[in-house]
Design an enzyme around this catalytic site. Structure first.
Site, short mmCIF file in Angstrom:
data_model
loop_
_atom_site.label_atom_id
_atom_site.label_comp_id
_atom_site.label_asym_id
_atom_site.label_seq_id
_atom_site.Cartn_x
_atom_site.Cartn_y
_atom_site.Cartn_z
N HIS A 56 -3.46 -10.68 14.12
CA HIS A 56 -2.32 -11.34 13.81
C HIS A 56 -2.59 -12.95 14.32
CE1 HIS A 56 0.15 -8.21 12.31
NE2 HIS A 56 -0.33 -7.40 12.97
N ASP A 59 -3.41 2.25 10.89
CA ASP A 59 -2.47 1.51 10.96
C ASP A 59 -1.34 2.07 10.40
OD1 ASP A 59 -0.77 -0.58 11.70
OD2 ASP A 59 -1.34 -1.88 10.13
N LEU A 67 3.11 -6.05 3.38
CA LEU A 67 2.39 -4.87 3.72
C LEU A 67 3.19 -4.53 5.25
CD1 LEU A 67 -1.04 -4.76 2.31
CD2 LEU A 67 0.96 -3.48 1.65
N ALA A 68 3.80 -3.41 5.54
CA ALA A 68 4.12 -2.95 6.73
C ALA A 68 3.58 -1.69 7.16
CB ALA A 68 5.82 -2.72 6.57
N GLY A 69 2.24 -1.51 7.61
CA GLY A 69 1.54 -0.54 8.18
C GLY A 69 1.10 -0.15 6.69
N ASP A 107 -7.65 2.06 2.88
CA ASP A 107 -6.63 2.68 1.76
C ASP A 107 -6.87 2.14 0.54
OD1 ASP A 107 -5.81 0.35 2.15
OD2 ASP A 107 -3.60 1.16 2.84
#
Length: 388
Positions: free
Chosen positions: A196, A275, A314-316, A249
């Site tokens: 991050h 994640d 994206l959130a995980g 993924d």
């Protein structure tokens, strides 16, 4: 009755054994491994179970909830996808919420060391603190009002609440105070991952010099690569000693860049992670990551607030580590031996865990994944017990 497994190959951390016969006693321990003894037509491959060092949850729950019942459900879910050990991973939240979550996770880690622990559940062995010491510019979905400047005293409060179980922390090295915090954590044998982060190349190198050992979800939430300013990503891919996570993924990183990452880091420094968030293993719909809303559709977990503003953040992920291992083979052509090491041996090596951690040797727990010859996980044994 002892259980006997036969396979075409057994992949351990240090070797590949052809046509093994593995005998497991009633306590779930490996008592013998006999090479060249399985039937010639054996058509399975055995590996160690996986070690996920970056997961926020699954099965409808988030590790920040940190109750015994929730963490047990997450542990069962992890085990059902081939994971033997994991690091519950926090997300940026208020200081008070983070302290409370760390205390709850630490109690579960203590319980996982006792005979009361259900042996068919993956075992949490430490904590990955992702946030709050990150960059606003590359925060992803971490709430901006909860991000904190790197602060040694605050980290020490977190570690005290965690009973010393923070083993990995994500830090943006370019943020003022970041280098001092990296040095402080490294001196306490807490592994530091740069992530991050909007760091320039010089700032990333400074973080590594201060003790950073790895990179958090390579490519994602990082300054983009530029041919004149390689930035943090260029350094992550180029540094031969730095470990680097990746979310394999096909959503977070294109297959071509997964291949580039593996070429750059090699089979010794690449680490597969999920994640994953609460929606992993669940139907599409609305979920939470920490204290913010996530909408899951078409295999993508997206910030609900950003979607309302027309943005897709994206959130995980909804990835499981067995699927990441399968995807890596499909995206890159890597053999199962390499893919399995990226999900087991390498994360343990990055954390400098005790020699033989998670390996398959005489006297070790029979924590095994069984794969077919296509490199797909078929079932898992934890402490010799078949869980799926």
């Amino acid at each position: 009755m002892p259980e006997i497994l036969s396979a075409k190959r057994l992949i351990t951390a240090s070797q590949v054994i052809d046509r093994p016969t593995v005998t497991i006693d009633n306590d779930g321990l490996i008592v013998s491994i006999e090479p060249n003894s399985a039937p010639a037509n054996a058509d399975t491959v055995l590996t160690s179970t996986f070690f996920d060092i970056h997961t926020h949850g699954g099965a409808g729950h988030d590790v920040m909830e940190a109750t015994p019942a929730v963490l047990d459900k997450i542990s069962r879910f992890m085990g059902s996808h081939g994971v033997g050990h994991f690091l519950p991973t926090t997300v940026t939240a208020s200081v008070e919420a983070t302290l409370a979550s760390l205390e709850g996770i630490a109690r579960t880690i203590e319980r996982a060391k006792t005979s009361d622990w259900n042996p068919t559940q993956a075992r949490p062995i430490g904590i990955h603190l992702e946030g709050p010491f990150i960059s606003h510019a590359k925060r992803g979905v971490h709430p901006p009002d909860k991000i904190q400047p790197p602060d040694i005293a605050l980290f020490d409060r977190f570690q005290q609440a965690a009973a010393g179980y923070i083993r990995l922390i994500t830090i943006a090295p370019e943020v003022p105070g970041g280098i001092d915090l990296i040095r402080h954590c490294s001196a306490q044998d807490v592994r530091v991952s740069i992530g991050h982060t909007n760091a320039l190349a010089t700032e990333a190198r400074a973080g590594i010099k201060a003790g950073a050992r790895s990179a958090t979800h390579t490519y994602n939430a990082m300054r983009a690569l530029d041919h004149r300013e390689p930035g943090v990503l260029g350094v992550v891919l180029d540094d031969d000693d730095l470990y680097a996570e990746l979310i394999c993924d096909g959503v977070h990183v294109a297959p071509e860049l997964v291949h580039l990452w593996l070429k750059a880091k090699g089979p010794e420094r690449a680490i597969l992670v999920t994640d994953s968030m609460a929606a992993a293993g669940m139907p599409e719909g609305d979920y939470m990551l920490g204290n913010f809303a996530v909408k899951v559709a078409d295999g993508r977990a997206l910030s609900a607030d950003d979607l309302a503003q027309g943005k897709q953040t994206l959130a995980g992920s909804v990835l499981t580590l067995d699927r990441a291992v399968s995807n890596l083979q499909r995206f890159t052509g890597a053999p199962l031996e390499v893919a399995a090491h990226l999900a087991s041996r390498n994360p343990a090596a990055m954390l400098d865990l005790e020699p033989g951690f998670g390996d398959l040797t005489i006297g070790s727990p029979a924590n095994l994944n069984v794969f077919n010859m296509a490199g797909e996980r078929m079932r898992t044994l934890l402490h010799g017990r078949l869980i799926n």
